[in-house]
Design a protein around this motif. Structure first.
Motif, PDB file in Angstrom:
ATOM      1  N   THR A  23       6.336 -52.496   4.462  1.00 48.82           N
ATOM      2  CA  THR A  23       7.655 -51.478   3.805  1.00 48.82           C
ATOM      3  C   THR A  23       8.121 -52.705   2.816  1.00 48.82           C
ATOM      4  O   THR A  23       8.748 -52.185   1.904  1.00 48.82           O
ATOM      5  CB  THR A  23       7.892 -50.987   4.084  1.00 48.82           C
ATOM      6  N   ALA A  24       8.290 -54.012   3.540  1.00 48.32           N
ATOM      7  CA  ALA A  24       9.385 -54.643   1.951  1.00 48.32           C
ATOM      8  C   ALA A  24       8.462 -55.353   1.807  1.00 48.32           C
ATOM      9  O   ALA A  24       9.531 -55.534   0.714  1.00 48.32           O
ATOM     10  CB  ALA A  24       9.993 -56.060   3.532  1.00 48.32           C
ATOM     11  N   LEU A  73       5.318 -45.520  18.553  1.00 48.03           N
ATOM     12  CA  LEU A  73       6.742 -45.437  18.002  1.00 48.03           C
ATOM     13  C   LEU A  73       7.782 -44.875  18.122  1.00 48.03           C
ATOM     14  O   LEU A  73       9.139 -45.572  18.129  1.00 48.03           O
ATOM     15  CB  LEU A  73       6.117 -44.439  16.149  1.00 48.03           C
ATOM     16  N   ALA A  74       7.458 -43.581  18.479  1.00 43.73           N
ATOM     17  CA  ALA A  74       8.798 -43.027  19.125  1.00 43.73           C
ATOM     18  C   ALA A  74       9.505 -43.844  20.283  1.00 43.73           C
ATOM     19  O   ALA A  74      11.147 -43.825  20.614  1.00 43.73           O
ATOM     20  CB  ALA A  74       8.508 -41.445  19.216  1.00 43.73           C
ATOM     21  N   ALA A  93      -1.143 -47.560  22.056  1.00 46.11           N
ATOM     22  CA  ALA A  93      -1.103 -48.287  20.734  1.00 46.11           C
ATOM     23  C   ALA A  93      -0.655 -49.215  20.656  1.00 46.11           C
ATOM     24  O   ALA A  93       0.767 -49.794  20.982  1.00 46.11           O
ATOM     25  CB  ALA A  93      -0.127 -47.253  19.377  1.00 46.11           C
ATOM     26  N   ALA A  94      -1.429 -50.784  21.317  1.00 49.58           N
ATOM     27  CA  ALA A  94      -0.796 -51.876  21.459  1.00 49.58           C
ATOM     28  C   ALA A  94      -0.158 -52.802  20.329  1.00 49.58           C
ATOM     29  O   ALA A  94      -1.080 -51.909  19.596  1.00 49.58           O
ATOM     30  CB  ALA A  94      -1.585 -52.557  22.229  1.00 49.58           C
ATOM     31  N   GLY A  95       0.523 -53.392  20.597  1.00 50.72           N
ATOM     32  CA  GLY A  95       0.630 -54.395  19.063  1.00 50.72           C
ATOM     33  C   GLY A  95       1.674 -52.968  18.125  1.00 50.72           C
ATOM     34  O   GLY A  95       1.395 -53.986  16.336  1.00 50.72           O
ATOM     35  N   LEU A  96       1.980 -52.556  18.152  1.00 53.56           N
ATOM     36  CA  LEU A  96       2.978 -51.711  17.078  1.00 53.56           C
ATOM     37  C   LEU A  96       3.494 -52.910  16.309  1.00 53.56           C
ATOM     38  O   LEU A  96       4.047 -53.876  17.148  1.00 53.56           O
ATOM     39  CB  LEU A  96       3.928 -51.203  17.130  1.00 53.56           C
ATOM     40  N   ARG A  97       3.534 -52.563  14.852  1.00 59.41           N
ATOM     41  CA  ARG A  97       4.683 -53.979  13.930  1.00 59.41           C
ATOM     42  C   ARG A  97       5.911 -52.585  13.855  1.00 59.41           C
ATOM     43  O   ARG A  97       5.284 -52.050  12.330  1.00 59.41           O
ATOM     44  CB  ARG A  97       3.349 -53.940  13.308  1.00 59.41           C
ATOM     45  N   PRO A  98       6.811 -52.476  13.464  1.00 62.60           N
ATOM     46  CA  PRO A  98       7.656 -52.276  12.894  1.00 62.60           C
ATOM     47  C   PRO A  98       7.767 -52.715  11.895  1.00 62.60           C
ATOM     48  O   PRO A  98       7.806 -53.670  11.526  1.00 62.60           O
ATOM     49  CB  PRO A  98       8.609 -52.014  13.863  1.00 62.60           C
ATOM     50  N   GLY A  99       7.820 -51.857  10.833  1.00 64.45           N
ATOM     51  CA  GLY A  99       8.548 -52.266   8.850  1.00 64.45           C
ATOM     52  C   GLY A  99       7.422 -52.153   8.409  1.00 64.45           C
ATOM     53  O   GLY A  99       6.497 -52.703   7.127  1.00 64.45           O
ATOM     54  N   TRP A 100       6.068 -52.151   9.207  1.00 65.69           N
ATOM     55  CA  TRP A 100       4.524 -51.793   8.685  1.00 65.69           C
ATOM     56  C   TRP A 100       4.336 -50.530   8.466  1.00 65.69           C
ATOM     57  O   TRP A 100       4.208 -49.391   9.445  1.00 65.69           O
ATOM     58  CB  TRP A 100       3.551 -52.532   8.959  1.00 65.69           C
ATOM     59  N   GLU A 101       3.777 -49.152   7.459  1.00 68.34           N
ATOM     60  CA  GLU A 101       3.278 -48.393   7.099  1.00 68.34           C
ATOM     61  C   GLU A 101       2.335 -47.733   7.005  1.00 68.34           C
ATOM     62  O   GLU A 101       0.904 -48.558   6.909  1.00 68.34           O
ATOM     63  CB  GLU A 101       4.128 -47.752   6.009  1.00 68.34           C
ATOM     64  N   LEU A 129       1.018 -57.403   1.431  1.00 65.69           N
ATOM     65  CA  LEU A 129       0.656 -57.723   2.093  1.00 65.69           C
ATOM     66  C   LEU A 129       0.188 -56.954   2.899  1.00 65.69           C
ATOM     67  O   LEU A 129       1.177 -55.408   3.629  1.00 65.69           O
ATOM     68  CB  LEU A 129       1.570 -58.222   3.405  1.00 65.69           C
ATOM     69  N   ARG A 130      -1.290 -56.309   3.582  1.00 62.93           N
ATOM     70  CA  ARG A 130      -1.912 -55.276   3.841  1.00 62.93           C
ATOM     71  C   ARG A 130      -3.051 -55.560   5.586  1.00 62.93           C
ATOM     72  O   ARG A 130      -2.475 -56.891   5.382  1.00 62.93           O
ATOM     73  CB  ARG A 130      -2.916 -54.967   2.708  1.00 62.93           C
TER      74      ARG A 130
END
Length: 102
Positions: free
Chosen positions: A17-18, A50-51, A69-77, A22-23
């Motif tokens: 999102t920043a 996410l919750a 859901a392993a590898g959660l990436r905050p800041g990625w949509e 970057l995809r």
């Protein structure tokens, strides 16, 4: 006759999102009886992860049906509208075509 459950893969495009240039791709796998069920389960485990993360809790592990859901990436949509689901094919399977001989 009950529905036969098989392993499915759900590929979800993601972007930072920043910096939207970057995809990437987030891949989920687990048991399901159809691509529709696989997509629903992937979305459910992602939402739960996410919750938990947002609440400062530990991200849930794999569920009994192998979804997680392993590898959660905050800041990625996650781009759920572009997600694709299909049967998972093990690249290491002896029934998978290979370009090399053992």
């Amino acid at each position: 006759m009950p529905n036969r459950r098989e392993f499915y893969e759900v590929d979800v495009p993601i972007h930072d999102t920043a910096n939207p240039t970057l995809r990437g791709l987030h891949v989920f796998t687990g048991e399901a009886d159809s691509p529709t069920t696989a997509l629903r389960r992937a979305h459910e485990v992602y939402d739960a992860a996410l919750a938990a993360h947002t609440a400062g809790l530990e991200v849930p592990g794999k569920q009994p049906d192998s979804w997680g859901a392993a590898g959660l990436r905050p800041g990625w949509e996650m781009e759920w509208t572009a997600a694709k689901a299909g049967r998972w094919h093990n690249p290491l399977s002896c029934t998978t075509r290979s370009d090399f001989a053992l």
